[in-house]
Write a protein that holds these residues in place. Structure first.
Motif, PDB file in Angstrom:
ATOM      1  N   ALA A 120       0.833  -1.204   0.000  1.00 54.36           N
ATOM      2  CA  ALA A 120       0.000   0.000   0.000  1.00 54.36           C
ATOM      3  C   ALA A 120       0.867   1.254   0.000  1.00 54.36           C
ATOM      4  CB  ALA A 120      -0.929  -0.016   1.207  1.00 54.36           C
ATOM      5  N   ARG A 121       1.886   1.272   0.846  1.00 52.92           N
ATOM      6  CA  ARG A 121       2.763   2.437   0.920  1.00 52.92           C
ATOM      7  C   ARG A 121       3.506   2.656  -0.392  1.00 52.92           C
ATOM      8  NH1 ARG A 121       4.924   5.901   4.541  1.00 52.92           N
ATOM      9  NH2 ARG A 121       3.641   4.980   6.181  1.00 52.92           N
ATOM     10  N   GLY A 143       1.591   8.602   5.364  1.00 46.90           N
ATOM     11  CA  GLY A 143       1.298   8.121   6.702  1.00 46.90           C
ATOM     12  C   GLY A 143      -0.054   8.584   7.187  1.00 46.90           C
ATOM     13  N   ASP A 144      -0.403   9.825   6.874  1.00 45.90           N
ATOM     14  CA  ASP A 144      -1.683  10.391   7.296  1.00 45.90           C
ATOM     15  C   ASP A 144      -2.859   9.668   6.645  1.00 45.90           C
ATOM     16  OD1 ASP A 144      -3.527  12.307   8.470  1.00 45.90           O
ATOM     17  OD2 ASP A 144      -3.629  13.236   6.489  1.00 45.90           O
ATOM     18  N   VAL A 145      -2.801   9.506   5.305  1.00 50.30           N
ATOM     19  CA  VAL A 145      -3.950   8.901   4.624  1.00 50.30           C
ATOM     20  C   VAL A 145      -4.073   7.416   4.942  1.00 50.30           C
ATOM     21  CG1 VAL A 145      -3.955  10.621   2.772  1.00 50.30           C
ATOM     22  CG2 VAL A 145      -2.641   8.511   2.481  1.00 50.30           C
ATOM     23  N   LEU A 146      -2.946   6.716   5.131  1.00 49.41           N
ATOM     24  CA  LEU A 146      -3.022   5.303   5.513  1.00 49.41           C
ATOM     25  C   LEU A 146      -3.636   5.158   6.896  1.00 49.41           C
ATOM     26  CD1 LEU A 146       0.364   3.803   4.228  1.00 49.41           C
ATOM     27  CD2 LEU A 146      -1.934   3.383   3.328  1.00 49.41           C
ATOM     28  N   GLU A 147      -3.308   6.072   7.792  1.00 47.42           N
ATOM     29  CA  GLU A 147      -3.906   6.043   9.127  1.00 47.42           C
ATOM     30  C   GLU A 147      -5.390   6.332   9.052  1.00 47.42           C
ATOM     31  OE1 GLU A 147      -3.933   5.345  13.103  1.00 47.42           O
ATOM     32  OE2 GLU A 147      -2.101   5.271  11.854  1.00 47.42           O
ATOM     33  N   LEU A 151      -5.246   1.538   7.111  1.00 42.44           N
ATOM     34  CA  LEU A 151      -4.320   0.614   6.446  1.00 42.44           C
ATOM     35  C   LEU A 151      -2.873   0.844   6.872  1.00 42.44           C
ATOM     36  CD1 LEU A 151      -5.722   0.646   2.778  1.00 42.44           C
ATOM     37  CD2 LEU A 151      -6.103  -1.089   4.544  1.00 42.44           C
ATOM     38  N   ALA A 152      -2.679   1.537   7.977  1.00 46.51           N
ATOM     39  CA  ALA A 152      -1.314   1.871   8.398  1.00 46.51           C
ATOM     40  C   ALA A 152      -0.516   0.646   8.826  1.00 46.51           C
ATOM     41  CB  ALA A 152      -1.360   2.891   9.535  1.00 46.51           C
ATOM     42  N   ASN A 153      -1.200  -0.443   9.209  1.00 42.80           N
ATOM     43  CA  ASN A 153      -0.509  -1.621   9.738  1.00 42.80           C
ATOM     44  C   ASN A 153      -0.449  -2.781   8.747  1.00 42.80           C
ATOM     45  OD1 ASN A 153      -0.112  -0.358  12.283  1.00 42.80           O
ATOM     46  ND2 ASN A 153      -2.208  -0.891  12.868  1.00 42.80           N
ATOM     47  N   THR A 154      -0.587  -2.499   7.456  1.00 47.68           N
ATOM     48  CA  THR A 154      -0.538  -3.583   6.458  1.00 47.68           C
ATOM     49  C   THR A 154       0.891  -4.010   6.145  1.00 47.68           C
ATOM     50  OG1 THR A 154      -0.658  -1.913   4.703  1.00 47.68           O
ATOM     51  CG2 THR A 154      -2.728  -2.955   5.389  1.00 47.68           C
ATOM     52  N   GLY A 155       1.877  -3.215   6.543  1.00 49.44           N
ATOM     53  CA  GLY A 155       3.279  -3.596   6.414  1.00 49.44           C
ATOM     54  C   GLY A 155       3.694  -3.945   5.003  1.00 49.44           C
ATOM     55  N   ARG A 156       4.299  -5.142   4.838  1.00 48.53           N
ATOM     56  CA  ARG A 156       4.812  -5.570   3.539  1.00 48.53           C
ATOM     57  C   ARG A 156       3.794  -6.398   2.746  1.00 48.53           C
ATOM     58  NH1 ARG A 156       8.348  -2.543   1.836  1.00 48.53           N
ATOM     59  NH2 ARG A 156       8.918  -4.170   0.324  1.00 48.53           N
ATOM     60  N   LYS A 157       2.567  -6.405   3.169  1.00 46.22           N
ATOM     61  CA  LYS A 157       1.533  -7.164   2.460  1.00 46.22           C
ATOM     62  C   LYS A 157       1.271  -6.532   1.104  1.00 46.22           C
ATOM     63  CE  LYS A 157      -3.097  -9.117   3.134  1.00 46.22           C
ATOM     64  NZ  LYS A 157      -4.246  -9.213   4.075  1.00 46.22           N
ATOM     65  N   MET A 158       1.337  -7.353   0.049  1.00 43.10           N
ATOM     66  CA  MET A 158       1.111  -6.835  -1.292  1.00 43.10           C
ATOM     67  C   MET A 158      -0.371  -6.538  -1.510  1.00 43.10           C
ATOM     68  SD  MET A 158       3.723  -8.929  -3.802  1.00 43.10           S
ATOM     69  CE  MET A 158       2.966 -10.518  -3.428  1.00 43.10           C
ATOM     70  N   LEU A 167      -9.054  -2.775  -0.596  1.00 39.44           N
ATOM     71  CA  LEU A 167      -8.763  -2.129  -1.869  1.00 39.44           C
ATOM     72  C   LEU A 167      -9.528  -0.811  -2.008  1.00 39.44           C
ATOM     73  CD1 LEU A 167      -8.762  -5.207  -4.282  1.00 39.44           C
ATOM     74  CD2 LEU A 167      -6.788  -3.816  -3.634  1.00 39.44           C
ATOM     75  N   GLN A 168     -10.806  -0.815  -1.597  1.00 41.02           N
ATOM     76  CA  GLN A 168     -11.582   0.416  -1.674  1.00 41.02           C
ATOM     77  C   GLN A 168     -10.990   1.491  -0.770  1.00 41.02           C
ATOM     78  OE1 GLN A 168     -13.219   0.340  -4.485  1.00 41.02           O
ATOM     79  NE2 GLN A 168     -15.065   1.179  -3.573  1.00 41.02           N
ATOM     80  N   ARG A 169     -10.529   1.086   0.400  1.00 41.13           N
ATOM     81  CA  ARG A 169      -9.919   2.045   1.318  1.00 41.13           C
ATOM     82  C   ARG A 169      -8.616   2.596   0.731  1.00 41.13           C
ATOM     83  NH1 ARG A 169     -11.708   2.149   6.648  1.00 41.13           N
ATOM     84  NH2 ARG A 169     -13.444   0.731   7.055  1.00 41.13           N
ATOM     85  N   LEU A 170      -7.864   1.738   0.058  1.00 36.96           N
ATOM     86  CA  LEU A 170      -6.615   2.198  -0.542  1.00 36.96           C
ATOM     87  C   LEU A 170      -6.883   3.175  -1.683  1.00 36.96           C
ATOM     88  CD1 LEU A 170      -3.569   2.152  -0.686  1.00 36.96           C
ATOM     89  CD2 LEU A 170      -3.698   0.066  -2.074  1.00 36.96           C
ATOM     90  N   LEU A 171      -7.932   2.922  -2.455  1.00 38.38           N
ATOM     91  CA  LEU A 171      -8.293   3.860  -3.520  1.00 38.38           C
ATOM     92  C   LEU A 171      -8.674   5.224  -2.944  1.00 38.38           C
ATOM     93  CD1 LEU A 171     -10.386   1.513  -5.849  1.00 38.38           C
ATOM     94  CD2 LEU A 171      -8.163   2.530  -6.367  1.00 38.38           C
ATOM     95  N   ILE A 172      -9.380   5.209  -1.812  1.00 39.18           N
ATOM     96  CA  ILE A 172      -9.712   6.473  -1.157  1.00 39.18           C
ATOM     97  C   ILE A 172      -8.445   7.159  -0.660  1.00 39.18           C
ATOM     98  CG2 ILE A 172     -10.851   7.508   0.837  1.00 39.18           C
ATOM     99  CD1 ILE A 172     -12.817   6.863  -1.277  1.00 39.18           C
ATOM    100  N   ALA A 173      -7.528   6.365  -0.068  1.00 41.52           N
ATOM    101  CA  ALA A 173      -6.266   6.932   0.415  1.00 41.52           C
ATOM    102  C   ALA A 173      -5.502   7.581  -0.729  1.00 41.52           C
ATOM    103  CB  ALA A 173      -5.421   5.839   1.071  1.00 41.52           C
ATOM    104  N   ARG A 174      -5.467   6.908  -1.879  1.00 37.84           N
ATOM    105  CA  ARG A 174      -4.783   7.466  -3.039  1.00 37.84           C
ATOM    106  C   ARG A 174      -5.449   8.762  -3.489  1.00 37.84           C
ATOM    107  NH1 ARG A 174      -4.777   4.298  -8.694  1.00 37.84           N
ATOM    108  NH2 ARG A 174      -6.882   5.134  -8.658  1.00 37.84           N
ATOM    109  N   ALA A 175      -6.781   8.778  -3.455  1.00 37.45           N
ATOM    110  CA  ALA A 175      -7.505   9.979  -3.875  1.00 37.45           C
ATOM    111  C   ALA A 175      -7.255  11.145  -2.922  1.00 37.45           C
ATOM    112  CB  ALA A 175      -9.002   9.683  -3.946  1.00 37.45           C
TER     113      ALA A 175
END
Length: 344
Positions: A120-121, A143-147, A151-158, A167-175
């Motif tokens: 995610a990062r 760091g702010d948007v992942l928090e 999704l701040a604790n997803t670490g090295r998970k692909m 995935l929806q949360r990550l799309l929002i974070a990206r936006a």
């Protein structure tokens, strides 16, 4: 060169005036050979006007093909309008597209533009550089948007191992990375389970409306999103915006003459001998009491008179309440009662 300034306090972040968009109709080879120079156009958005303010969720309702996705694409500057004017935070989508893109973030359900072999990062780092986020701010913003999206604790998970909700949360974070003023969502909870969808709606309301004061426009078929999340909704059909208001206001406008009588004698003669303006529909019983849908045209006084008549006739009534109009019924009723009725 951008000449406009951000809107004044209290002004709408999104302003749409007489927006029209047409597309050329694809023809078969036979039709092209017969009439090679004929051009047939179909209107997808027809003279549409509305405003959306900061902190407001504006829902777009309507059947497939109503023009909702086309409208979102115009707002995102993906396609140009044929007529009318659209301003985002004071900037014109045609004359100042770069300024608009810096303020608008579209999020499409089931979008596949994420890189599934990255974390995610790492995804956010890539898009932060593509969007020109200042290098000194990249780490802090990510760091702010992942928090914010949890999704701040997803670490090295692909990302390819993420659930639909993640995935929806990550799309929002990206936006949220470029700090947009307007967020465009096309059926954002379509792939989520009911629990994840509810949590996602709470996140959208608390983070985007309350904390960031974004204007959020949602194209949806989901009743919970329309009734619980959206400040106002607009019902579309045939490219036209037929009605605007809160979902509750529209439901009351199109269904304020429908009531539910809870009785243990749904076959009582009085229920079958109502005035011609009333109709009876029996639903599934619950604990011995059966909900019977009746129609009382005219308002509260008429519904009170109907209830009094039923009681005088000896009908046992446990509850008498206004019936809740479903989202499908609301859309259908607005379309049927509109003078345009989807015609262009």
């Amino acid at each position: 060169m951008t000449t406009a300034a951000s809107v004044a306090p209290g002004s709408p972040l999104v302003s749409v005036r007489a927006l029209t968009k047409r597309f050329r109709v694809r023809r078969s080879w036979r039709e092209v050979q017969r009439r090679p120079f004929t051009r047939i156009l179909q209107t997808s958005v027809d003279r549409m006007s509305f405003d959306v303010h900061g902190g407001e969720f504006f829902g777009l309702l309507g059947p497939n093909g109503a023009g909702k996705t086309t409208l979102l694409k115009v707002l995102a500057t993906f396609i140009l309008p044929d007529e009318g004017e659209v301003r985002i935070d004071g900037y014109d989508v045609v004359r100042e597209p770069n300024a608009v893109r810096a303020r608008v973030a579209p999020v499409i359900a089931n979008e596949r533009s994420l890189f599934w072999r990255l974390t995610a990062r790492e995804n956010l780092e890539l898009f932060a550089h593509l969007w020109g986020v200042p290098k000194a701010e990249v780490s802090a913003r990510i760091g702010d948007v992942l928090e914010v999206v949890g999704l701040a604790n997803t670490g090295r998970k692909m990302v390819g191992q993420f659930s639909s909700g993640m995935l929806q949360r990550l799309l929002i974070a990206r936006a949220l990375l470029p700090e947009p003023r307007v967020l465009l969502l096309d059926e954002p909870t379509r792939s989520l389970d009911p629990v994840s969808a509810r949590e996602f709606r709470h996140f959208l309301r608390d983070e985007l409306a309350m904390r960031r004061n974004c204007a959020v426009i949602i194209a949806t078929h989901n009743a919970d999103e329309a009734l619980e999340l959206c400040t106002r909704v607009g019902v579309m059909n045939g490219g036209k915006l037929l009605a605007i208001g809160t979902a509750q206001e529209l439901a009351q406008r199109v269904g304020d003459d429908r009531y539910t009588v809870w009785t243990d004698t749904p076959d009582h003669p009085a229920l079958r001998a109502l005035t011609p303006a009333s109709t009876v529909k029996v639903a599934t019983p619950s604990n011995g009491w059966t909900p019977v849908s009746v129609r009382a045209v005219g308002g509260e006084r008429e519904s009170a008179a109907l209830l009094a008549d039923l009681v005088r006739a000896g009908v046992p009534v446990a509850r008498f309440e206004r019936a809740r109009v479903s989202l499908a019924e609301l859309i259908e009723a607005v379309i049927q009662t509109s003078p345009d009725n989807g015609r262009k």
